[in-house]
Design a protein around this motif. Sequence first.
Motif, PDB file in Angstrom:
ATOM      1  N   LYS A  36       0.834  -1.213   0.000  1.00 38.24           N
ATOM      2  CA  LYS A  36       0.000   0.000   0.000  1.00 38.24           C
ATOM      3  C   LYS A  36       0.864   1.256   0.000  1.00 38.24           C
ATOM      4  N   LEU A  37       1.949   1.206   0.760  1.00 38.32           N
ATOM      5  CA  LEU A  37       2.851   2.349   0.806  1.00 38.32           C
ATOM      6  C   LEU A  37       3.485   2.595  -0.570  1.00 38.32           C
ATOM      7  N   ILE A  38       3.900   1.533  -1.220  1.00 41.80           N
ATOM      8  CA  ILE A  38       4.520   1.657  -2.541  1.00 41.80           C
ATOM      9  C   ILE A  38       3.523   2.225  -3.545  1.00 41.80           C
ATOM     10  N   THR A  79       9.427  10.910   8.824  1.00 40.75           N
ATOM     11  CA  THR A  79       9.375  12.055   7.913  1.00 40.75           C
ATOM     12  C   THR A  79       9.898  11.689   6.533  1.00 40.75           C
ATOM     13  N   ASN A  80      10.994  10.941   6.491  1.00 47.12           N
ATOM     14  CA  ASN A  80      11.552  10.513   5.201  1.00 47.12           C
ATOM     15  C   ASN A  80      10.566   9.662   4.420  1.00 47.12           C
ATOM     16  N   LEU A  81       9.906   8.761   5.119  1.00 45.17           N
ATOM     17  CA  LEU A  81       8.940   7.886   4.460  1.00 45.17           C
ATOM     18  C   LEU A  81       7.732   8.672   3.968  1.00 45.17           C
ATOM     19  N   GLU A  82       7.228   9.585   4.786  1.00 48.29           N
ATOM     20  CA  GLU A  82       6.056  10.369   4.411  1.00 48.29           C
ATOM     21  C   GLU A  82       6.359  11.324   3.255  1.00 48.29           C
ATOM     22  N   GLU A  83       7.609  11.728   3.132  1.00 45.88           N
ATOM     23  CA  GLU A  83       7.983  12.584   2.000  1.00 45.88           C
ATOM     24  C   GLU A  83       7.782  11.854   0.684  1.00 45.88           C
ATOM     25  N   LEU A  84       8.115  10.579   0.653  1.00 44.32           N
ATOM     26  CA  LEU A  84       7.901   9.773  -0.550  1.00 44.32           C
ATOM     27  C   LEU A  84       6.424   9.488  -0.785  1.00 44.32           C
ATOM     28  N   LEU A  85       5.695   9.295   0.296  1.00 39.15           N
ATOM     29  CA  LEU A  85       4.281   8.926   0.179  1.00 39.15           C
ATOM     30  C   LEU A  85       3.404  10.108  -0.231  1.00 39.15           C
ATOM     31  N   LEU A 123       1.414   8.769   7.350  1.00 40.55           N
ATOM     32  CA  LEU A 123       1.285   7.310   7.518  1.00 40.55           C
ATOM     33  C   LEU A 123      -0.071   6.961   8.119  1.00 40.55           C
ATOM     34  N   GLU A 124      -0.561   7.822   8.999  1.00 37.92           N
ATOM     35  CA  GLU A 124      -1.823   7.533   9.679  1.00 37.92           C
ATOM     36  C   GLU A 124      -2.997   7.486   8.707  1.00 37.92           C
ATOM     37  N   GLU A 125      -2.847   8.103   7.530  1.00 34.07           N
ATOM     38  CA  GLU A 125      -3.930   8.145   6.559  1.00 34.07           C
ATOM     39  C   GLU A 125      -3.957   6.913   5.655  1.00 34.07           C
TER      40      GLU A 125
END
Length: 226
Positions: free
Chosen positions: A38-40, A212-218, A222-224
């Motif tokens: 889902k993240l990808i 923060t790094n992960l959410e920048e890509l997404l 993350l909570e959403e």
Amino acid sequence: MNKKIKKICFLLAFTVFTNHLYAQESFIKDISYPYLEKLIATAKKNYPEVKLRQSQVNAAKSTYNQTKFAWLDGLTASYIYSPQNSINLATPTIFKGYQLALSLSIGQLLKNPSATHVAKENYKIAEYQQSEYLLNIEAQVKRFYFAYLEAQAELRLRSNAVLDAEGAVKQLKYAFQKGETTFQIYNEQLNSLYNQNSFKVQAELATFTAKTNLEELLGTKLEEIK
């Protein structure tokens, strides 16, 4: 060494041992591959660079489609009208009425296959670059996701170590007040608690940075992503 001192030493040794056990904690059990997919998918949908690559593919495809019919640019049409009742002695014609004339530029016709080939190759290049970037962003999401889970595991470890150190300090404080241990032992445990709190702060920073790094890509929180 009396029994009370032995008890205090055992408490300190037990604290060190439990901290070592916490250090063996692995984040692998926290990995959810369906959630990772889902993240990808979210990153591929939202990240601006992905949209840019798609726009480049669309533009290259449009140019390629245009060049396939570019030979029509060398085609010109005209008409001649010869009245039924007129006689032109200078340029006599057999046909009367409206006559359609078509002409085709040989140069344009010869140039078009080469231009079409170049446009097709540029289209392929844009598709290959897009595919490469999608693979790169997929790998990057995985790395950031695993780094985030690792940071969370480290934060749990440090939080538990702080709790253990706080418990040991309370017991040693009580023992010190009763004269059952020395100030040196009590002070060492205070220093240990300070160090554990420092490690916890570092772990908190690492966790927020990884998130923060992960959410920048997404492109979203993350909570959403459920």
